[in-house]
Design a protein around this motif. Structure first.
Motif, short mmCIF file in Angstrom:
data_model
loop_
_atom_site.label_atom_id
_atom_site.label_comp_id
_atom_site.label_asym_id
_atom_site.label_seq_id
_atom_site.Cartn_x
_atom_site.Cartn_y
_atom_site.Cartn_z
N ASN A 178 -3.55 3.79 0.25
CA ASN A 178 -4.12 3.55 1.56
C ASN A 178 -4.95 4.75 2.03
O ASN A 178 -6.12 4.62 2.38
N SER B 218 0.83 -1.21 0.00
CA SER B 218 0.00 0.00 0.00
C SER B 218 0.87 1.25 0.00
O SER B 218 2.04 1.23 0.40
N THR B 219 0.26 2.36 -0.44
CA THR B 219 0.97 3.63 -0.59
C THR B 219 0.15 4.76 0.01
O THR B 219 -1.07 4.81 -0.15
N ILE B 220 0.84 5.66 0.70
CA ILE B 220 0.22 6.88 1.23
C ILE B 220 0.55 8.03 0.27
O ILE B 220 1.72 8.22 -0.08
N ASN C 231 4.16 1.09 4.43
CA ASN C 231 3.58 1.80 3.29
C ASN C 231 4.69 2.41 2.44
O ASN C 231 5.74 2.79 2.96
N GLU D 114 -4.45 -1.67 5.89
CA GLU D 114 -5.26 -0.85 4.99
C GLU D 114 -6.41 -0.21 5.77
O GLU D 114 -7.19 -0.90 6.43
N ASP E 153 0.93 3.54 10.77
CA ASP E 153 1.69 2.65 9.89
C ASP E 153 1.40 1.17 10.10
O ASP E 153 1.41 0.40 9.15
N TYR F 289 5.43 5.77 -0.13
CA TYR F 289 4.98 7.16 -0.06
C TYR F 289 5.06 7.81 -1.44
O TYR F 289 6.10 7.74 -2.10
#
Length: 414
Positions: free
Chosen positions: A207, A114-116, A175, A315, A311, A177
């Motif tokens: 995310n 997942s990515t923020i 995650n 999700e 963190d 970024y």
């Protein structure tokens, strides 16, 4: 003698190796560049905005971010300016009568699922134009130090801190970024809208999204507005648990006049940070020397803590919120004031007045709290707008304001 020299050299090398890497804070320098007259207000598609984009690419490289646009760090998009304000903008590849903006996108790859997304728009109004509230006769550069060099500077600070953290940590964050400087926000959230339809990563892997727009004018009471708190169940408790410095004004809605809206509309949880409007909003006076840089550093610390705390939560669940903008009454007149959107007392507090407006002509002042307009009691921003919506141009209305300990009754002419 040679042994002594060798010992000194080795000691020097070892000391360099053991000295911890520290993230640089260049918030003030970043604002100074982006809000300089030389960039002529960073209007979308202009040479000034292109200079800002080049600067952001240089900063991304210094920090160590990977490119994640469609052309290196850039994600260009072209569009035809709207002639009908009620129609959606038309993105196009046809070069005739088009403007081209560029989102500037950098990435920290932690190998996570997942990515923020952490974003802020970097465009502004150029020499004014339609969005300006300036009424002077001569054109003037709108530097947009608070709107939104401030948000971009905090975003870059977070990028630097998160890069150092993940370069030096034994265990990387859960995650990735993605850092985005959006173009076209002032023309209608165009850059974020385009990205939401043409993401450079899998949109399903995002995310949540953090947006910063106008975070440079924190007031003495340390008020900080956070929007989107209802878009995921974990947000409210996380914001509260990490807050030691701010008087938080929370709004649950994921819809608002900034780029987080584009992500909320594709079912991504969002948080939007904002320190409030002021008399220099969309005017030439929004300059770098007026910003609260210590406040910006505190906001960066706070967002960093929130990200760190979230963190290990996997999700985040997405939740739809009530769209308050759909309930906003339509009105044909205005008082000519800058409302204090961070005021959480009873009424609508005035943060500034403009010359030759109903409020100014009625003697209303900054700090006055409107508690009654016409026959309607004003308890908050929504009730103020409802009260305003019944009047037409040329009407006269009674108005009651509180000025410190005094109650003042007067009339306004629309």
């Amino acid at each position: 003698m040679k042994k002594i020299v060798l010992f000194v050299v080795l000691a020097s090398i070892l000391s360099c190796k053991t000295e911890p890497k520290v993230a640089e804070s260049k918030i003030k320098e970043d604002v100074a560049f982006l809000a300089d007259d030389k960039l002529e207000g960073r209007q979308t598609g202009t040479d000034g905005e292109k200079k800002a984009a080049k600067y952001l690419i240089k900063r991304y490289k210094e920090i160590g971010l990977d490119p994640k646009g469609t052309k290196g760090y850039l994600q260009p998009f072209s569009f035809k300016p709207k002639t009908d304000p009620h129609k959606e903008v038309e993105f196009t590849t046809n070069a005739d009568s088009t403007i081209t903006g560029n989102n500037v996108i950098g990435y920290i790859n932690n190998g996570a699922k997942s990515t923020i997304v952490i974003g802020a728009h970097y465009d502004h109004l150029g020499f004014g134009g339609e969005g300006s509230l300036f009424r002077g006769e001569e054109k003037a550069v709108h530097n947009g130090a608070d709107d939104n060099a401030s948000g971009v500077a905090v975003m870059l600070n977070l990028a630097s801190r998160l890069k150092v953290k993940n370069d030096t940590a034994k265990v990387k964050d859960n995650n990735n970024y993605l850092f985005m400087a959006f173009s076209g926000e002032e023309m209608g959230l165009l850059g974020s809208n385009y990205f939401s339809k043409n993401p450079t990563i899998d949109a399903a892997s995002i995310n949540y999204m953090i947006n910063m727009d106008m975070v440079g004018r924190m007031k003495a009471d340390s008020t900080l507005a956070v929007y989107g708190t209802g878009t995921s169940p974990l947000f409210k408790q996380t914001l509260k648990a990490n807050n030691e410095k701010f008087k938080l004004i929370e709004n649950e809605s994921g819809v608002g006049p900034s780029d987080h809206t584009s992500f909320y509309l594709i079912d991504i949880p969002v948080l939007h940070f904002f320190t409030g409007q002021h008399e220099d909003y969309h005017r030439p006076g929004d300059d770098s020397e007026k910003l609260n840089y210590e406040g910006m550093r505190l906001i960066s610390d706070y967002i960093y803590s929130v990200i760190t705390d979230l963190d290990d939560n996997g999700e985040l669940a997405f939740r739809k919120t009530k769209n308050e903008s759909e309930e906003t009454p339509r009105f044909k007149v205005g008082l000519g004031v800058v409302p204090d959107y961070l005021f959480d007392g009873k009424g609508m507090r005035i943060d500034g007045t403009r010359e030759d407006t109903p409020a100014f002509n009625a003697g209303l002042q900054k700090g006055d709290v409107v508690v009654k307009l016409g026959d309607s009691t004003v308890t908050d921003m929504m009730s103020y707008m409802r009260a305003l919506s019944v009047f037409d141009k040329g009407d006269e209305a009674d108005i009651t304001v509180k000025r410190k300990e005094k109650t003042i009754e007067t009339k306004v002419n629309f």
